[in-house]
Design an enzyme around this catalytic site. Structure first.
Site, PDB file in Angstrom:
ATOM      1  N   HIS A 255       0.834  -1.207   0.000  1.00 45.59           N
ATOM      2  CA  HIS A 255       0.000   0.000   0.000  1.00 45.59           C
ATOM      3  C   HIS A 255       0.873   1.263   0.000  1.00 45.59           C
ATOM      4  O   HIS A 255       0.664   2.179  -0.804  1.00 45.59           O
ATOM      5  CB  HIS A 255      -0.895  -0.065   1.248  1.00 45.59           C
ATOM      6  CG  HIS A 255      -1.750   1.128   1.509  1.00 45.59           C
ATOM      7  ND1 HIS A 255      -3.102   1.149   1.243  1.00 45.59           N
ATOM      8  CD2 HIS A 255      -1.463   2.350   2.044  1.00 45.59           C
ATOM      9  CE1 HIS A 255      -3.610   2.324   1.601  1.00 45.59           C
ATOM     10  NE2 HIS A 255      -2.634   3.071   2.092  1.00 45.59           N
ATOM     11  N   GLU A 256       1.883   1.279   0.875  1.00 43.42           N
ATOM     12  CA  GLU A 256       2.725   2.482   0.978  1.00 43.42           C
ATOM     13  C   GLU A 256       3.581   2.670  -0.279  1.00 43.42           C
ATOM     14  O   GLU A 256       3.848   3.800  -0.684  1.00 43.42           O
ATOM     15  CB  GLU A 256       3.613   2.418   2.226  1.00 43.42           C
ATOM     16  CG  GLU A 256       2.856   2.365   3.552  1.00 43.42           C
ATOM     17  CD  GLU A 256       1.885   3.510   3.764  1.00 43.42           C
ATOM     18  OE1 GLU A 256       2.067   4.580   3.154  1.00 43.42           O
ATOM     19  OE2 GLU A 256       0.913   3.326   4.523  1.00 43.42           O
ATOM     20  N   HIS A 259       1.529   4.522  -2.621  1.00 37.27           N
ATOM     21  CA  HIS A 259       1.608   5.972  -2.370  1.00 37.27           C
ATOM     22  C   HIS A 259       2.919   6.544  -2.894  1.00 37.27           C
ATOM     23  O   HIS A 259       2.946   7.639  -3.451  1.00 37.27           O
ATOM     24  CB  HIS A 259       1.538   6.265  -0.866  1.00 37.27           C
ATOM     25  CG  HIS A 259       0.168   6.183  -0.277  1.00 37.27           C
ATOM     26  ND1 HIS A 259      -0.937   6.764  -0.855  1.00 37.27           N
ATOM     27  CD2 HIS A 259      -0.273   5.602   0.870  1.00 37.27           C
ATOM     28  CE1 HIS A 259      -2.000   6.542  -0.092  1.00 37.27           C
ATOM     29  NE2 HIS A 259      -1.626   5.825   0.960  1.00 37.27           N
TER      30      HIS A 259
HETATM   31 ZN   LIG Z   1      -2.532   5.031   2.618  1.00 36.77          ZN
END
Ligand SMILES: [Zn+2]
Length: 448
Positions: A255-256, A259
């Site tokens: 997830h990161e 980003h």
């Molecule tokens: Zn996030």
């Protein structure tokens, strides 16, 4: 009776292993950090908005491009360095130095599976066709920026009494402030592992990320990179390991990394709980949804989405907040947006051009599938020949500390035989790395 007993024993072990988290678990704090900064600085907000337009522009160029280079199986190899900043008690909690190494390796395995769309979870039919392949490979750096050897993991043991770094505190990324400086951000993707504390309240934070352009706009390039809590990185291998509940499959870092490559949360960037259909993630093929699916695992279909279509919310997207075990896809649109970061004008135009800094990750697109090298004799007295296939670009010899002992120039890329002499390096085991366009082929040799 046996079954019941086994079940009960397993349950108690799960509870013993789970970390007690009284507060709500937040998947990540990236949005809060950005909006906090932007609210205090209108010109920064303006610059972030302009950057979003720039991402959209570069993404559209890729979609409309006649060349299909980014749509094929071409890969983006990215060298990683893990900066681990923990107290001895925290290090012991995750199995000591060996435990850290195991978690890093398992984390990279997860990243390479998920960022090559090789994960095997079943995705509901309406969404399965949208699953994209980022085609990114990650490997631990074996060479530091100064050219010396490394295992790609730095561990800073903090004094007893150290609790962690607050989510708003960039000190974990600064040696002078008690953390560890990033390595050259243009060539390495920097990951920090620490205990992320949240003095401002509002829940346990699993991770956060600053994408390259955002860090530059803030005016502190050293912030660039990904921070993940020490109890939410790596993949669980046994029930006795300490992890934050439902964050034990390595998906926090997936997830990161999303980003880091400029992806927004799938519901947009409004605060969790605001239920806002007016916000979007800037990606066309993710259905609009009003809010996060936080620390849950909905059953399909999760209705409604903001488009009013029957497939509902794409809760299994890596950029939602569901449990690790329920995440399974990036969309093709998200992939194009991420890959646009590697283009000119993107945040990471050179990040994928440093395959010489790390070992090609095992199991993914290995060049050894296509290329072969023979080393004769082995063991040897330090003098041996390497017979190689077409396309060889470079040979490096590493000792077991990962240090480069010798670089051997390749005069012709055509298949042939090269004589090598490493008697100066002394007796021991060495790794011969032969670099091809498709990746690295490694073989061990023994000098005796
Ligand atoms: Zn996030």
């Amino acid at each position: 009776m046996r079954k019941l007993f086994t079940g009960a024993a397993l349950c108690s072990m799960v509870f013993a292993a789970a970390v007690s988290v009284a507060q709500e678990v937040k998947k990540c704090a990236t949005d809060e950090l950005v909006s906090q900064l932007a609210n205090n600085n209108p010109s920064l907000k303006n610059a972030i908005d302009e950057y979003e337009q720039d991402i959209q522009y570069r993404t559209s160029l890729m979609v409309n491009s006649n060349t299909t280079v980014y749509k094929t199986t071409s890969t983006y190899p990215v060298a990683l360095v893990f900066h681990v900043v923990l107290s001895q008690a925290q290090i012991d909690q995750i199995g000591g130095v060996a435990g850290i190494y195991d978690r890093v390796v398992s984390q990279i395995e997860v990243l390479n599976i998920d960022f090559n769309a090789q994960n095997t979870e079943t995705i509901p039919a309406p969404f399965a066709a949208l699953k994209g392949n980022p085609s990114m490979n990650f490997g631990l750096a074996h060479t530091k920026p100064d050219g010396t050897g490394t295992i790609g993991i730095e561990i800073l043991t903090k004094p007893a009494g150290f609790t962690g770094f607050d989510v708003t505190d960039g000190s974990v990324k600064k040696t002078a402030n008690g953390g560890l400086n990033p390595w050259d951000n243009s060539r390495y993707l920097n990951v920090w592992i620490t205990n992320i504390t949240n003095g401002g309240g509002g829940g346990e934070i699993l991770g956060y990320a600053y994408n390259p352009k955002l860090a530059a706009l803030i005016g502190d390039a050293s912030l660039m990179g990904v921070v993940v809590d020490y109890l939410a990185f790596g993949k669980r291998k046994s029930l006795s390991q300490s992890f934050i509940s439902n964050a034990d499959k390595g998906r926090t870092m997936v997830h990161e990394f999303g980003h880091f490559f400029t992806l927004n949360h799938i519901w947009g960037n409004t605060a969790v709980g605001s239920g806002n259909c007016g916000d979007d993630d800037g990606v066309d093929d993710t259905p609009k949804q009003s809010d996060a699916n936080q620390s849950v695992c909905p059953s399909y279909p999760k209705l409604p989405n903001c488009n009013g279509t029957p497939e509902g919310q794409m809760f299994m997207n890596y950029m939602d907040y569901v449990m690790d075990v329920c995440m399974s896809m990036f969309t093709k649109g998200q992939v194009t947006r991420m890959q646009s970061e590697f283009t000119a004008g993107g945040g990471s135009p050179n990040l994928h051009k440093n395959i010489h800094l790390f070992s090609w990750p095992a199991g993914v697109n290995e060049a050894s599938m296509q290329h072969n090298i023979d080393i004769v004799p082995n063991p040897s007295n330090g003098v041996f020949t390497i017979t190689h296939s077409d396309g060889l670009k470079q040979i490096t010899v590493h000792n077991m500390l990962g240090q480069i002992v010798k670089q051997i120039p390749v005069s012709s890329q055509q298949s042939g035989t090269i004589s090598v002499d490493i008697t100066d390096a002394g007796k021991g085991m060495y790794t011969i790395q032969c670099m091809y366009n498709e990746g690295m082929v490694s073989k061990k040799v023994i000098v005796q």
